[in-house]
Write a protein that holds these residues in place. Structure first.
Motif, PDB file in Angstrom:
ATOM      1  N   VAL A 180       0.868  -1.177   0.000  1.00 53.74           N
ATOM      2  CA  VAL A 180       0.000   0.000   0.000  1.00 53.74           C
ATOM      3  C   VAL A 180       0.902   1.223   0.000  1.00 53.74           C
ATOM      4  N   GLY A 181       0.308   2.375  -0.289  1.00 56.08           N
ATOM      5  CA  GLY A 181       1.066   3.605  -0.225  1.00 56.08           C
ATOM      6  C   GLY A 181       1.340   3.994   1.216  1.00 56.08           C
ATOM      7  N   VAL A 182       2.445   4.707   1.446  1.00 54.58           N
ATOM      8  CA  VAL A 182       2.781   5.099   2.809  1.00 54.58           C
ATOM      9  C   VAL A 182       1.714   6.020   3.387  1.00 54.58           C
ATOM     10  N   GLY A 183       1.005   6.750   2.514  1.00 54.92           N
ATOM     11  CA  GLY A 183      -0.090   7.587   2.986  1.00 54.92           C
ATOM     12  C   GLY A 183      -1.205   6.775   3.608  1.00 54.92           C
ATOM     13  N   THR A 184      -1.441   5.571   3.069  1.00 55.71           N
ATOM     14  CA  THR A 184      -2.458   4.690   3.644  1.00 55.71           C
ATOM     15  C   THR A 184      -2.068   4.280   5.055  1.00 55.71           C
ATOM     16  N   VAL A 185      -0.790   4.011   5.266  1.00 56.91           N
ATOM     17  CA  VAL A 185      -0.323   3.644   6.603  1.00 56.91           C
ATOM     18  C   VAL A 185      -0.537   4.803   7.571  1.00 56.91           C
ATOM     19  N   TYR A 186      -0.190   6.005   7.137  1.00 58.20           N
ATOM     20  CA  TYR A 186      -0.315   7.164   8.018  1.00 58.20           C
ATOM     21  C   TYR A 186      -1.769   7.559   8.258  1.00 58.20           C
ATOM     22  N   ARG A 187      -2.664   7.211   7.349  1.00 63.58           N
ATOM     23  CA  ARG A 187      -4.073   7.485   7.612  1.00 63.58           C
ATOM     24  C   ARG A 187      -4.594   6.616   8.756  1.00 63.58           C
ATOM     25  N   ARG A 188      -4.091   5.414   8.859  1.00 62.84           N
ATOM     26  CA  ARG A 188      -4.504   4.519   9.930  1.00 62.84           C
ATOM     27  C   ARG A 188      -3.722   4.762  11.215  1.00 62.84           C
ATOM     28  N   PHE A 189      -2.446   5.115  11.067  1.00 61.36           N
ATOM     29  CA  PHE A 189      -1.567   5.334  12.213  1.00 61.36           C
ATOM     30  C   PHE A 189      -0.853   6.666  12.013  1.00 61.36           C
ATOM     31  N   PRO A 190      -1.306   7.731  12.673  1.00 56.44           N
ATOM     32  CA  PRO A 190      -0.802   9.074  12.396  1.00 56.44           C
ATOM     33  C   PRO A 190       0.683   9.262  12.641  1.00 56.44           C
ATOM     34  N   SER A 191       1.307   8.380  13.413  1.00 55.22           N
ATOM     35  CA  SER A 191       2.750   8.454  13.629  1.00 55.22           C
ATOM     36  C   SER A 191       3.291   7.042  13.790  1.00 55.22           C
ATOM     37  N   LYS A 192       4.577   6.903  13.644  1.00 49.66           N
ATOM     38  CA  LYS A 192       5.191   5.589  13.816  1.00 49.66           C
ATOM     39  C   LYS A 192       5.035   5.098  15.250  1.00 49.66           C
ATOM     40  N   ASP A 193       5.096   6.008  16.212  1.00 47.54           N
ATOM     41  CA  ASP A 193       4.937   5.620  17.609  1.00 47.54           C
ATOM     42  C   ASP A 193       3.595   4.930  17.849  1.00 47.54           C
ATOM     43  N   VAL A 194       2.550   5.398  17.183  1.00 49.94           N
ATOM     44  CA  VAL A 194       1.231   4.795  17.352  1.00 49.94           C
ATOM     45  C   VAL A 194       1.234   3.371  16.823  1.00 49.94           C
ATOM     46  N   LEU A 195       1.858   3.152  15.671  1.00 49.00           N
ATOM     47  CA  LEU A 195       1.927   1.805  15.099  1.00 49.00           C
ATOM     48  C   LEU A 195       2.780   0.889  15.967  1.00 49.00           C
ATOM     49  N   VAL A 196       3.925   1.380  16.428  1.00 47.88           N
ATOM     50  CA  VAL A 196       4.796   0.579  17.282  1.00 47.88           C
ATOM     51  C   VAL A 196       4.061   0.182  18.563  1.00 47.88           C
ATOM     52  N   ARG A 197       3.342   1.142  19.152  1.00 45.17           N
ATOM     53  CA  ARG A 197       2.606   0.841  20.379  1.00 45.17           C
ATOM     54  C   ARG A 197       1.538  -0.227  20.118  1.00 45.17           C
ATOM     55  N   ARG A 198       0.852  -0.131  18.996  1.00 46.91           N
ATOM     56  CA  ARG A 198      -0.192  -1.108  18.665  1.00 46.91           C
ATOM     57  C   ARG A 198       0.402  -2.511  18.563  1.00 46.91           C
ATOM     58  N   ILE A 199       1.513  -2.647  17.848  1.00 48.00           N
ATOM     59  CA  ILE A 199       2.141  -3.960  17.677  1.00 48.00           C
ATOM     60  C   ILE A 199       2.658  -4.475  19.015  1.00 48.00           C
ATOM     61  N   ALA A 200       3.321  -3.610  19.781  1.00 47.75           N
ATOM     62  CA  ALA A 200       3.884  -4.033  21.066  1.00 47.75           C
ATOM     63  C   ALA A 200       2.790  -4.464  22.029  1.00 47.75           C
ATOM     64  N   GLN A 201       1.678  -3.736  22.058  1.00 47.13           N
ATOM     65  CA  GLN A 201       0.567  -4.111  22.928  1.00 47.13           C
ATOM     66  C   GLN A 201      -0.008  -5.465  22.530  1.00 47.13           C
ATOM     67  N   GLU A 202      -0.180  -5.681  21.233  1.00 52.64           N
ATOM     68  CA  GLU A 202      -0.755  -6.947  20.774  1.00 52.64           C
ATOM     69  C   GLU A 202       0.166  -8.119  21.096  1.00 52.64           C
ATOM     70  N   GLU A 203       1.472  -7.932  20.921  1.00 52.20           N
ATOM     71  CA  GLU A 203       2.395  -9.033  21.188  1.00 52.20           C
ATOM     72  C   GLU A 203       2.517  -9.295  22.683  1.00 52.20           C
ATOM     73  N   THR A 204       2.466  -8.240  23.493  1.00 43.89           N
ATOM     74  CA  THR A 204       2.476  -8.434  24.943  1.00 43.89           C
ATOM     75  C   THR A 204       1.240  -9.210  25.373  1.00 43.89           C
ATOM     76  N   ALA A 205       0.087  -8.859  24.819  1.00 39.82           N
ATOM     77  CA  ALA A 205      -1.150  -9.575  25.140  1.00 39.82           C
ATOM     78  C   ALA A 205      -1.072 -11.026  24.677  1.00 39.82           C
ATOM     79  N   ARG A 206      -0.466 -11.259  23.520  1.00 36.73           N
ATOM     80  CA  ARG A 206      -0.336 -12.631  23.009  1.00 36.73           C
ATOM     81  C   ARG A 206       0.528 -13.477  23.937  1.00 36.73           C
ATOM     82  N   LEU A 207       1.650 -12.920  24.384  1.00 33.76           N
ATOM     83  CA  LEU A 207       2.510 -13.652  25.313  1.00 33.76           C
ATOM     84  C   LEU A 207       1.788 -13.935  26.626  1.00 33.76           C
ATOM     85  N   THR A 208       1.011 -12.975  27.096  1.00 33.35           N
ATOM     86  CA  THR A 208       0.267 -13.167  28.340  1.00 33.35           C
ATOM     87  C   THR A 208      -0.711 -14.323  28.200  1.00 33.35           C
TER      88      THR A 208
END
Length: 258
Positions: A76-104
């Motif tokens: 997808v275009g990078v603009g599509t990524v930024y429309r869903r996640f306004p910053s890289k920090d938001v995307l990183v937090r989403r992935i980290a939260q999901e993986e932490t929950a998965r490990l739990t």
């Protein structure tokens, strides 16, 4: 993240009925166009592609990988990524939260389904390493683990960030951005705390049974997960390397007869 869904909050009002006709308006007017429903489906599909790509890219290259790499992997275009996640920090937090929950959840499953303490701990480690979640652990997990265990041993507890002087507190809460950031941090901390609690139970059970070295900590167990999942270009080679490395590490964790 809830802020990602606001763009689509109005689309549910327009839908086609079983015969493919749109919702009719008042006054006998013709059917209203239902062209927003396919966009919602496309947006959901794009979100799934972006999240899958982010897990792969961050798992291979770490959280320092650029958003352009995620967009390229998701096709997808990078603009599509930024429309869903306004910053890289938001995307990183989403992935980290999901993986932490998965490990739990993996730790809880091992705790609930294995009666033998060592089998429960080793099952958790094998499952989590095979899933690759260790490559996506948020860095604060290991730091928090060390702090929690130090406090449990009677050492001085580092004051929590939220116990600030009142002057600092009044400055930190100004504006909506600070409130959102604080809520995100609390969510991160809650997820990490849940992971540490359930892994701590696995560790304590194995210690009490005399099957785990007494000096092994929760942080050591999480470090095994983080290091026993190397990223290799060939999937079969990666699985074999992870299994071999984990066997060696598990042998090092077990207590030895005196």
């Amino acid at each position: 993240m809830h802020i990602q869904e606001t763009r689509w909050s109005g689309t549910s009002a327009v839908a086609a009925d079983g015969g493919g006709r749109g919702v009719t308006g008042g006054g006998g007017r013709g059917p209203a166009p239902a062209r927003t429903a396919p966009l919602r489906v496309d947006a959901q599909r794009n979100l799934e592609h972006v999240l899958r790509a982010a897990r792969e890219v961050f798992g291979e290259l770490g959280y320092g990988a650029p958003m352009e790499d995620v967009a390229r992997r998701a096709r997808v275009g990078v603009g599509t990524v930024y429309r869903r996640f306004p910053s890289k920090d938001v995307l990183v937090r989403r992935i980290a939260q999901e993986e932490t929950a998965r490990l739990t959840e993996q730790a809880r499953a091992a705790l609930g389904q294995e009666e033998e303490p060592w089998q429960a701990l080793s099952r958790f480690l094998r499952t989590s390493v095979a899933s690759g979640a260790g490559r996506l652990l948020p860095p604060q997990v290991l730091r928090v683990g060390v702090a929690e265990e130090a406090a449990a041993e009677g050492e001085a507890r580092v004051p929590a960030q939220r116990t600030q002087p009142e002057a600092g507190r009044s400055r930190s809460v100004r504006g909506a951005g600070a409130s959102v950031a604080g809520a995100d941090r609390e969510q991160d901390e809650a997820g990490v705390a849940a992971l540490l609690e359930v892994v701590g139970r696995l560790v304590q059970r194995a210690r009490d049974a005399g099957e785990l070295r007494p000096d092994v900590t929760v942080s050591d167990v999480l470090l095994v997960i983080a290091t026993a999942a190397p990223s290799l270009p060939d999937a079969a080679q990666q699985a074999a390397a992870s299994a071999r490395l984990l066997d060696i590490l598990l042998e090092g964790l077990r207590s030895r007869p005196a």
